[in-house]
Design a protein around this motif. Structure first.
Motif, PDB file in Angstrom:
ATOM      1  N   ALA A  47     -21.282  -2.045 -18.063  1.00 61.86           N
ATOM      2  CA  ALA A  47     -20.984  -2.641 -16.758  1.00 61.86           C
ATOM      3  C   ALA A  47     -22.095  -2.283 -15.776  1.00 61.86           C
ATOM      4  O   ALA A  47     -22.600  -1.159 -15.770  1.00 61.86           O
ATOM      5  N   ASP A  48     -22.491  -3.241 -14.963  1.00 63.44           N
ATOM      6  CA  ASP A  48     -23.522  -3.000 -13.959  1.00 63.44           C
ATOM      7  C   ASP A  48     -22.919  -2.573 -12.613  1.00 63.44           C
ATOM      8  O   ASP A  48     -23.625  -2.016 -11.769  1.00 63.44           O
ATOM      9  N   ALA A  49     -21.654  -2.838 -12.421  1.00 64.73           N
ATOM     10  CA  ALA A  49     -20.970  -2.456 -11.182  1.00 64.73           C
ATOM     11  C   ALA A  49     -19.472  -2.649 -11.380  1.00 64.73           C
ATOM     12  O   ALA A  49     -19.027  -3.205 -12.385  1.00 64.73           O
ATOM     13  N   TYR A  50     -18.711  -2.172 -10.394  1.00 63.13           N
ATOM     14  CA  TYR A  50     -17.255  -2.387 -10.389  1.00 63.13           C
ATOM     15  C   TYR A  50     -16.874  -3.024  -9.065  1.00 63.13           C
ATOM     16  O   TYR A  50     -17.444  -2.695  -8.014  1.00 63.13           O
ATOM     17  N   VAL A  51     -15.925  -3.901  -9.142  1.00 62.05           N
ATOM     18  CA  VAL A  51     -15.413  -4.555  -7.935  1.00 62.05           C
ATOM     19  C   VAL A  51     -13.961  -4.115  -7.756  1.00 62.05           C
ATOM     20  O   VAL A  51     -13.131  -4.319  -8.660  1.00 62.05           O
ATOM     21  N   LEU A  52     -13.675  -3.488  -6.606  1.00 62.15           N
ATOM     22  CA  LEU A  52     -12.336  -2.965  -6.327  1.00 62.15           C
ATOM     23  C   LEU A  52     -11.594  -3.932  -5.416  1.00 62.15           C
ATOM     24  O   LEU A  52     -12.141  -4.401  -4.415  1.00 62.15           O
ATOM     25  N   TYR A  53     -10.336  -4.224  -5.800  1.00 54.73           N
ATOM     26  CA  TYR A  53      -9.495  -5.137  -5.035  1.00 54.73           C
ATOM     27  C   TYR A  53      -8.322  -4.356  -4.429  1.00 54.73           C
ATOM     28  O   TYR A  53      -7.851  -3.368  -5.000  1.00 54.73           O
ATOM     29  N   ARG A  54      -7.857  -4.874  -3.299  1.00 56.52           N
ATOM     30  CA  ARG A  54      -6.685  -4.247  -2.668  1.00 56.52           C
ATOM     31  C   ARG A  54      -5.738  -5.323  -2.149  1.00 56.52           C
ATOM     32  O   ARG A  54      -6.163  -6.349  -1.635  1.00 56.52           O
ATOM     33  N   LYS A  55      -4.447  -5.038  -2.314  1.00 50.52           N
ATOM     34  CA  LYS A  55      -3.403  -5.925  -1.803  1.00 50.52           C
ATOM     35  C   LYS A  55      -2.553  -5.133  -0.820  1.00 50.52           C
ATOM     36  O   LYS A  55      -2.085  -4.034  -1.131  1.00 50.52           O
ATOM     37  N   VAL A  56      -2.340  -5.670   0.367  1.00 45.03           N
ATOM     38  CA  VAL A  56      -1.556  -5.001   1.399  1.00 45.03           C
ATOM     39  C   VAL A  56      -0.162  -5.614   1.439  1.00 45.03           C
ATOM     40  O   VAL A  56      -0.023  -6.830   1.659  1.00 45.03           O
ATOM     41  N   GLY A  57       0.847  -4.772   1.207  1.00 47.33           N
ATOM     42  CA  GLY A  57       2.222  -5.256   1.221  1.00 47.33           C
ATOM     43  C   GLY A  57       2.432  -6.341   0.184  1.00 47.33           C
ATOM     44  O   GLY A  57       2.097  -6.188  -0.991  1.00 47.33           O
ATOM     45  N   TYR A  61      -4.448 -10.152  -3.445  1.00 48.84           N
ATOM     46  CA  TYR A  61      -5.566  -9.251  -3.687  1.00 48.84           C
ATOM     47  C   TYR A  61      -6.831  -9.790  -3.029  1.00 48.84           C
ATOM     48  O   TYR A  61      -7.146 -10.985  -3.135  1.00 48.84           O
ATOM     49  N   GLU A  62      -7.562  -8.921  -2.360  1.00 46.92           N
ATOM     50  CA  GLU A  62      -8.847  -9.257  -1.767  1.00 46.92           C
ATOM     51  C   GLU A  62      -9.863  -8.196  -2.152  1.00 46.92           C
ATOM     52  O   GLU A  62      -9.509  -7.028  -2.393  1.00 46.92           O
ATOM     53  N   VAL A  63     -11.130  -8.607  -2.226  1.00 54.51           N
ATOM     54  CA  VAL A  63     -12.179  -7.652  -2.580  1.00 54.51           C
ATOM     55  C   VAL A  63     -12.286  -6.595  -1.484  1.00 54.51           C
ATOM     56  O   VAL A  63     -12.433  -6.916  -0.299  1.00 54.51           O
ATOM     57  N   ALA A  89      -6.537  -3.038  -7.845  1.00 56.90           N
ATOM     58  CA  ALA A  89      -6.970  -3.484  -9.169  1.00 56.90           C
ATOM     59  C   ALA A  89      -8.486  -3.400  -9.196  1.00 56.90           C
ATOM     60  O   ALA A  89      -9.137  -3.360  -8.138  1.00 56.90           O
ATOM     61  N   VAL A  90      -9.073  -3.403 -10.410  1.00 54.19           N
ATOM     62  CA  VAL A  90     -10.521  -3.265 -10.516  1.00 54.19           C
ATOM     63  C   VAL A  90     -11.033  -4.185 -11.617  1.00 54.19           C
ATOM     64  O   VAL A  90     -10.334  -4.459 -12.601  1.00 54.19           O
ATOM     65  N   ALA A  91     -12.244  -4.674 -11.443  1.00 54.82           N
ATOM     66  CA  ALA A  91     -12.909  -5.508 -12.453  1.00 54.82           C
ATOM     67  C   ALA A  91     -14.316  -4.986 -12.658  1.00 54.82           C
ATOM     68  O   ALA A  91     -14.904  -4.372 -11.759  1.00 54.82           O
ATOM     69  N   ALA A  92     -14.854  -5.223 -13.857  1.00 55.14           N
ATOM     70  CA  ALA A  92     -16.242  -4.848 -14.144  1.00 55.14           C
ATOM     71  C   ALA A  92     -17.143  -6.049 -13.860  1.00 55.14           C
ATOM     72  O   ALA A  92     -16.773  -7.203 -14.118  1.00 55.14           O
ATOM     73  N   ARG A  93     -18.331  -5.785 -13.324  1.00 54.83           N
ATOM     74  CA  ARG A  93     -19.300  -6.843 -13.067  1.00 54.83           C
ATOM     75  C   ARG A  93     -20.501  -6.626 -13.970  1.00 54.83           C
ATOM     76  O   ARG A  93     -21.009  -5.507 -14.091  1.00 54.83           O
TER      77      ARG A  93
END
Length: 413
Positions: A47-57, A61-63, A89-93
């Motif tokens: 993986a070259d990077a990770y993208v972290l997502y967050r959901k409020v309430g 999900y948004e980056v 949540a997290v994804a690999a880039r």
């Protein structure tokens, strides 16, 4: 030919996407700690990077942030609100460009509820103490109160359960104190602490007010009286510790009211310190006198004996304790005479409790002014009251040398 080549590129990209999507990172934990939430995930090879997502309430999900491939955790402090549920949540880039291919997002994990900081609404003076009042925080199981003196560091002084207030009685006059409160939520995995709340500064102060008494029915008519007060307006009984210079005492005996008021003198001003209940008699003379002598025990009419006797008038008028039937025996006090304190019933002396007689004996030297009068006017303090004694209680409960008798009987502390 061009169309074939384009289609081939699409097929190649689709195959690559399938391969990458199989290598999504997995969240390991999402933990609320104080004013932050810590997110941890597993490392993905290549993986070259990770993208972290967050959901409020219940939102989408948004980056939240893109992170270097060397990171497998992130401490989120971005706009968190107490009592709000957050999921991550997290994804690999793959690729250095943010528009390169991403793996599927990991399965989301919700953070534990983060509790908000309480609002310290007020810190107010209550005599020689400071009273704190703060807002309740949802899901809080306790509150920690912190204080600092002047420019010092905050120190925890109390953990409060079941209340949103605290009375700090360990304060000093004139010292600036700063307070703040944080909420605590107890969980099986450990305590969650809110951020420190707002800070409020306060101090205990002592003030005084001078008033000239204009009341012909008062024993201090025409005198300037200085009353000391705490910051909350409470009148201070015995303000001696706050006086600049003590210049001795005057004693005012109000026959009709059956009280003795002790005044201190400061720069020509009378300062009421304390009031005592007493029993004068019809023969107690009206007038102004100077004390003449002191006797630890002295024979009175009867014969009987009084403790801590201070002579007021040369013909044998004294301040003394309730009389005892035996010399040097404080366990033979007249219970009926004690129970009649606060009435005019003596032979002329001014009967007082043992503690009062001793205070006058110890603090008022020979030559102390004693004014005896009948007055229905201004008095600085209310008349004290005392509890009656049973017939068997033949000693004064205020006598410091009789404390062991009360302890044995369990009657007075």
């Amino acid at each position: 030919v061009k169309a074939v080549n384009d289609e081939g590129k699409k097929l190649k990209a689709a195959k690559q996407t399938v391969k990458i999507n199989a290598e999504a990172p997995q969240l390991k934990s999402v933990t609320a700690k104080g004013s932050s939430i810590v997110v941890k995930w597993s490392k993905v090879k290549n993986a070259d990077a990770y993208v972290l997502y967050r959901k409020v309430g219940k939102g989408e999900y948004e980056v939240l942030r893109a992170l270097a491939s060397s990171n497998t955790s992130y401490k989120d402090t971005n706009g968190l609100t107490g009592g709000t549920r957050y999921a991550y949540a997290v994804a690999a880039r793959y690729g250095k460009d943010e528009n390169e291919l991403l793996s599927k997002r990991s399965k989301g994990i919700a953070a534990k509820f983060l509790i908000s900081a309480p609002v310290l609404k007020s810190v107010t003076s209550k005599k020689i103490s400071l009273s704190l009042d703060w807002t309740a925080v949802k899901n809080a199981t306790s509150y920690r109160v912190f204080r600092k003196d002047g420019a010092g560091d905050f120190q925890k002084i109390k953990e409060v359960t079941g209340a949103t207030s605290y009375l700090d009685e360990k304060v000093k006059i004139g010292v600036n104190y700063t307070y703040c409160v944080r909420a605590i939520q107890k969980q099986e995995s450990g305590n969650i602490a809110s951020p420190m709340g707002n800070q409020v500064e306060a101090k205990v102060e002592v003030t005084y007010k001078d008033t000239k008494v204009v009341d012909k029915n008062s024993g201090v008519n025409g005198k300037t009286i200085r009353i000391y007060y705490y910051g909350d307006g409470t009148k201070i009984i015995d303000p001696t510790p706050y006086m600049a210079k003590l210049e001795g005492y005057d004693l005012y005996v109000n026959k009709s009211r059956c009280t003795v008021t002790a005044y201190a003198k400061e720069a020509g001003t009378l300062i009421p310190l304390r009031v005592f209940i007493c029993s004068p008699g019809n023969a107690t003379p009206i007038g102004t006198y100077k004390t003449l002598a002191k006797m630890r025990w002295h024979e009175l009419m009867g014969p009987c004996w009084g403790q801590w006797c201070t002579k007021i008038v040369s013909n044998g008028i004294y301040f003394h304790s309730i009389f005892s039937s035996s010399y040097n025996n404080n366990k033979t006090m007249s219970v009926s005479a004690y129970n009649n304190l606060g009435t005019v019933c003596s032979h002329g002396c001014v009967r007082v409790q043992a503690s009062t007689a001793k205070w006058i004996y110890d603090n008022c030297g020979i030559g102390t002014t004693v004014k005896i009068y009948n007055g229905s006017g201004y008095e600085p303090f209310a008349k004290p009251s005392i509890a009656k004694l049973p017939a068997w209680h033949t000693w004064d409960p205020t006598d410091p040398y009789a404390a062991s008798y009360c302890k044995a009987k369990g009657c007075h502390k």
